[in-house]
Design a protein around this motif. Structure first.
Motif, PDB file in Angstrom:
ATOM      1  N   LYS A  96       0.030   4.651 -13.380  1.00 10.35           N
ATOM      2  CA  LYS A  96      -1.307   4.592 -13.965  1.00 10.35           C
ATOM      3  C   LYS A  96      -1.842   5.993 -14.260  1.00 10.35           C
ATOM      4  O   LYS A  96      -2.439   6.258 -15.321  1.00 10.35           O
ATOM      5  CB  LYS A  96      -2.260   3.861 -13.007  1.00 10.35           C
ATOM      6  N   LEU A  97      -1.608   6.920 -13.317  1.00 15.86           N
ATOM      7  CA  LEU A  97      -2.080   8.281 -13.496  1.00 15.86           C
ATOM      8  C   LEU A  97      -1.436   8.927 -14.721  1.00 15.86           C
ATOM      9  O   LEU A  97      -2.110   9.585 -15.524  1.00 15.86           O
ATOM     10  CB  LEU A  97      -1.762   9.101 -12.242  1.00 15.86           C
ATOM     11  N   GLY A 115       2.325   0.152  -4.194  1.00 22.45           N
ATOM     12  CA  GLY A 115       1.065   0.688  -4.707  1.00 22.45           C
ATOM     13  C   GLY A 115       1.189   2.136  -5.138  1.00 22.45           C
ATOM     14  O   GLY A 115       0.554   2.559  -6.120  1.00 22.45           O
ATOM     15  N   GLN A 116       2.030   2.888  -4.434  1.00 20.99           N
ATOM     16  CA  GLN A 116       2.217   4.292  -4.783  1.00 20.99           C
ATOM     17  C   GLN A 116       2.862   4.436  -6.160  1.00 20.99           C
ATOM     18  O   GLN A 116       2.436   5.254  -6.981  1.00 20.99           O
ATOM     19  CB  GLN A 116       3.076   4.971  -3.725  1.00 20.99           C
ATOM     20  N   SER A 168       6.846   6.467 -16.507  1.00 23.87           N
ATOM     21  CA  SER A 168       5.944   5.411 -16.033  1.00 23.87           C
ATOM     22  C   SER A 168       6.651   4.064 -16.003  1.00 23.87           C
ATOM     23  O   SER A 168       6.474   3.274 -15.060  1.00 23.87           O
ATOM     24  CB  SER A 168       4.707   5.334 -16.932  1.00 23.87           C
ATOM     25  N   HIS A 217       0.827  -1.216   0.000  1.00 21.28           N
ATOM     26  CA  HIS A 217       0.000   0.000   0.000  1.00 21.28           C
ATOM     27  C   HIS A 217       0.860   1.265   0.000  1.00 21.28           C
ATOM     28  O   HIS A 217       0.606   2.201  -0.776  1.00 21.28           O
ATOM     29  CB  HIS A 217      -0.917   0.005   1.221  1.00 21.28           C
ATOM     30  N   SER A 254       0.322   3.453  -8.820  1.00 21.83           N
ATOM     31  CA  SER A 254      -0.715   4.472  -8.961  1.00 21.83           C
ATOM     32  C   SER A 254      -0.213   5.668  -9.756  1.00 21.83           C
ATOM     33  O   SER A 254      -0.925   6.208 -10.618  1.00 21.83           O
ATOM     34  CB  SER A 254      -1.185   4.938  -7.578  1.00 21.83           C
ATOM     35  N   LEU A 255       1.020   6.085  -9.493  1.00 20.85           N
ATOM     36  CA  LEU A 255       1.598   7.200 -10.237  1.00 20.85           C
ATOM     37  C   LEU A 255       1.766   6.854 -11.711  1.00 20.85           C
ATOM     38  O   LEU A 255       1.487   7.675 -12.595  1.00 20.85           O
ATOM     39  CB  LEU A 255       2.943   7.601  -9.625  1.00 20.85           C
ATOM     40  N   ASN A 271      -2.818   7.431 -17.909  1.00 28.98           N
ATOM     41  CA  ASN A 271      -4.199   7.846 -18.168  1.00 28.98           C
ATOM     42  C   ASN A 271      -4.297   9.288 -18.684  1.00 28.98           C
ATOM     43  O   ASN A 271      -5.328   9.688 -19.244  1.00 28.98           O
ATOM     44  CB  ASN A 271      -5.046   7.708 -16.903  1.00 28.98           C
TER      45      ASN A 271
END
Length: 261
Positions: free
Chosen positions: A87-88, A80-81, A108, A76, A84-85, A91
């Motif tokens: 993915k951001l 996960g950080q 990425s 987490h 998440s970055l 996107n």
């Protein structure tokens, strides 16, 4: 003359027979008591062994539960950080700006590589296979490497003496105690420096972990810290080791473990 002599002989024979019977009775009684003590000792030994195995299983289950919690936090908070970055960024790609897209994709990819590296290190640090294959020292080195990657404080690691292989279960418990201590430092200490020493002497292994963090008052420690200390103390007793922790507010914390070979 013959009659008195005969009486004396009979008396001596009777006395001798009584003495022999008493000696035999004493020997048999001693053998019976010795046998009884052996049986009682065997029963007590079996009871101790059963209790030890139950306590060992309980401790292993506790270690397993804490391992799951540790994995959850690591995934987490760190892995996960990164994901998440990544993915951001993926996107929000704008293909009209190809130069910007290239940089975002490269960044990425770097984040995903970092996440995979951290996941690999996490898996390696939690696995007991390293101890089985290479021993405690290598497993501790991997733990130190993972700790240094956090870059939140200075980590000083030192090994003294000639490495001694010990029972695999004992080495696993030592590693888990180290991980518990390090986890407490990372989560609670705000330390700027952590020192870890493995010292192999002729009779025992000593592990010392010290930090210059905020420290705590042992008489009013919180539930989370208390649980961690209790776990370390319990695991130490399971392997016949001596566990000690010294701390006071503002002076940091020092954890020591002395493990006989």
């Amino acid at each position: 003359m013959h009659a008195p002599n005969r009486a004396v002989i009979i008396t001596i024979f009777v006395i001798t027979t009584i003495v022999v019977l008493l000696l035999l009775g004493f020997i048999l009684a001693m053998l019976y008591l010795s046998r009884k003590r052996q049986q009682n000792f065997a029963l007590e030994l079996e009871k101790v062994k059963t209790n030890f195995e139950k306590e060992l299983l309980k401790t292993q289950l506790e270690i397993q539960e804490q391992t799951f919690q540790y994995i959850s936090r690591e995934i987490h908070d760190n892995i996960g950080q990164f994901i998440s970055l990544a993915k951001l960024q993926l996107n929000t790609l704008d293909f009209k700006e190809l130069k910007l897209v290239k940089g975002q994709v490269t960044h990425s990819a770097d984040l995903l590589t970092k996440a995979l590296d951290d996941l690999r290190d996490l898996s390696r640090s939690l696995s007991s296979e390293t101890i089985r294959s290479n021993g405690l020292a290598t497993a501790v080195e991997q733990q130190i490497a993972q700790l240094k990657k956090l870059e939140w404080s200075e980590v000083v690691y030192e090994v003294k003496g000639e490495y001694q292989f010990m029972d695999e279960q004992k080495e696993i418990f030592i590693l888990r105690i180290l991980q518990e201590a390090v986890n407490n430092i990372v989560r609670h200490s705000d330390a700027r420096k952590v020192s870890i020493l493995l010292n192999y002497t002729q009779t025992n292994l000593s592990l010392h972990i010290a930090d210059n963090g905020r420290g705590f008052d042992p008489t009013i420690i919180g539930h989370g810290t208390s649980s961690g200390i209790s776990n370390m103390n319990k695991r130490a007793s399971m392997i016949g080791a001596i566990f000690d922790i010294q701390s006071s507010i503002g002076t940091g914390t020092a954890v020591s473990l002395f493990v006989p070979y």
